[in-house]
Design a protein around this motif. Structure first.
Motif, short mmCIF file in Angstrom:
data_model
loop_
_atom_site.label_atom_id
_atom_site.label_comp_id
_atom_site.label_asym_id
_atom_site.label_seq_id
_atom_site.Cartn_x
_atom_site.Cartn_y
_atom_site.Cartn_z
N UNK A 96 54.25 -136.68 -10.78
CA UNK A 96 54.89 -136.29 -9.68
C UNK A 96 56.29 -135.93 -9.93
N UNK A 97 56.79 -136.81 -10.63
CA UNK A 97 58.24 -136.54 -11.03
C UNK A 97 58.33 -135.51 -12.16
N UNK A 98 57.24 -135.37 -12.88
CA UNK A 98 57.47 -134.71 -14.03
C UNK A 98 57.15 -133.13 -13.43
N UNK A 99 56.57 -133.08 -12.37
CA UNK A 99 56.49 -131.55 -12.03
C UNK A 99 57.72 -131.08 -11.43
N UNK A 100 57.95 -129.62 -12.38
CA UNK A 100 59.27 -129.01 -11.90
C UNK A 100 60.36 -129.65 -12.84
N UNK A 189 37.77 -135.63 -18.35
CA UNK A 189 37.64 -135.04 -17.04
C UNK A 189 38.12 -133.61 -17.15
N UNK A 190 37.55 -132.62 -16.24
CA UNK A 190 38.05 -131.33 -16.31
C UNK A 190 39.23 -131.29 -15.46
N UNK A 191 39.88 -130.10 -15.14
CA UNK A 191 40.93 -129.81 -14.28
C UNK A 191 40.94 -130.28 -12.96
N UNK A 192 39.58 -130.54 -12.32
CA UNK A 192 39.46 -130.92 -10.89
C UNK A 192 39.46 -132.61 -11.00
N UNK A 193 39.17 -132.98 -12.16
CA UNK A 193 39.14 -134.54 -12.10
C UNK A 193 37.65 -134.94 -12.35
N UNK A 194 36.90 -134.21 -12.09
CA UNK A 194 35.26 -134.52 -12.40
C UNK A 194 34.99 -134.46 -14.09
N UNK A 195 33.96 -135.37 -14.33
CA UNK A 195 33.51 -135.74 -15.82
C UNK A 195 33.29 -134.36 -16.21
N UNK A 196 33.81 -134.06 -17.17
CA UNK A 196 33.65 -132.96 -18.01
C UNK A 196 34.42 -132.63 -19.18
N UNK A 215 50.49 -130.39 -15.69
CA UNK A 215 50.57 -131.60 -14.65
C UNK A 215 49.70 -131.83 -13.65
N UNK A 216 49.77 -130.47 -12.90
CA UNK A 216 48.93 -130.58 -11.82
C UNK A 216 47.37 -131.06 -12.12
N UNK A 217 47.08 -130.61 -13.23
CA UNK A 217 45.54 -130.88 -13.65
C UNK A 217 45.58 -132.40 -14.18
#
Length: 306
Positions: A96-100, A189-196, A215-217
């Motif tokens: 969260x701190x890394x965002x921006x 995990x993919x960008x949504x957090x699901x396995x992939x 960072x969001x992913x």
């Protein structure tokens, strides 16, 4: 009729004294052992039941030990899981701190994240008790074996013995799996957090060029892992609670069986002590009666004296 060949009175007195002595020996045996059924000859049915129940109680004692060992294994994993959740929350805060943040700051944050990731692995590897580790496995096949904790020893109406277990599904709890990378923290995990296809939580890394979108992913991956770890911690907590309840029940059951055995084979010491005193008096009277009966034969001699 008086006879010098057959002393009926002495025979009767001797039989009575023998019966009294036999009863006295039985009572003394009960007092010395504390049992009214000490051998199969005392009461075959009760002795058989009591022997089986004693054997089952020994098995339950082993179950109690197994539950204690199992509780330690689960508690170790539970402690490690909670520490891992706390550490992953720290990684979440760093993301969260890394965002921006600037590129230089992202590199500094990455250094902290790498240290926290190393700590996660240390927690998982260290959560070992008696050779069992539920958080860090190395099955190589992607399916970790369940931990089975002996929880009960039962016997049905037909006399068939059965062992029950509390099963902990390590597959749903493992954080790392060497050789398969299918643990909560080391699976991709993919960008949504699901396995992939993507990256694993344990491999998250930031550089000066990492975009806020990436960072969001990473944050989504951490969120998904936290959710799975919370569920795993809940499963471990439920298993821990069940083991504790079973330990309490097993202890109460053993006490109940002991009481049941006592009802069958224990001697009533109040009753036996009273009976002992009565039999001792009967023994003395029997000896006196036998003495009198033997003396009757001597009185016949007086008939032949001039």
């Amino acid at each position: 009729m008086s006879s010098i060949n057959t002393n009926a009175s002495a025979m009767t007195a001797l039989q009575t004294l023998s019966a009294t002595n036999k009863a006295l020996n039985t009572t003394q045996g009960r007092i010395s052992t504390g049992f009214r059924v000490a051998e199969a000859s005392d009461n075959a049915a009760y002795w058989s039941i009591a022997t089986t129940m004693r054997s089952d109680n020994k098995a339950l004692s082993t179950v109690q030990d197994a539950l204690g060992l199992g509780a330690s294994k689960v508690d170790t994993a539970y402690t490690g899981m909670n520490k891992a959740i706390d550490t992953l929350n720290e990684i979440k805060v760093k993301l969260v701190a890394a965002n921006g943040a600037s590129g230089a700051d992202k590199e500094k944050i990455n250094t902290e994240i790498q240290a926290l990731q190393s700590q996660l692995k240390a927690y998982a590897d260290g959560a070992t008790f008696s050779g069992a580790n539920m958080l860090s496995t190395s099955s190589g096949a992607g399916t970790a074996a369940d931990i089975k904790i002996v929880s009960a020893f039962t016997r049905d109406a037909s006399g068939t013995a059965k062992i029950s277990t509390i099963d902990v599904k390590v597959e749903n709890i493992k954080l790392f799996e060497v050789g398969a990378n299918k643990g909560i923290l080391d699976k991709t995990r993919d960008a949504t957090g699901a396995a992939g296809a993507g990256s694993a939580v344990s491999a998250i890394a930031l550089t000066a060029a990492t975009t806020d979108a990436v960072v969001g992913e990473h944050l989504q991956r951490v969120e998904a892992a936290l959710k799975e770890m919370t569920t795993a911690a809940t499963d471990l907590g439920a298993a821990k609670s069940r083991i504790d309840l079973q330990k309490t029940f097993t202890s109460s059951l053993m006490d109940s069986i002991d009481r049941g055995i006592g009802q069958l084979v224990d001697a009533d010491m109040n009753k036996e002590s009273t009976r002992l005193q009565a039999l001792q008096v009967q023994q003395q009277l029997g000896i006196q009666a036998l003495s009198i009966a033997n003396g009757n034969s001597q009185s016949i001699l007086s008939l032949f004296r001039g």
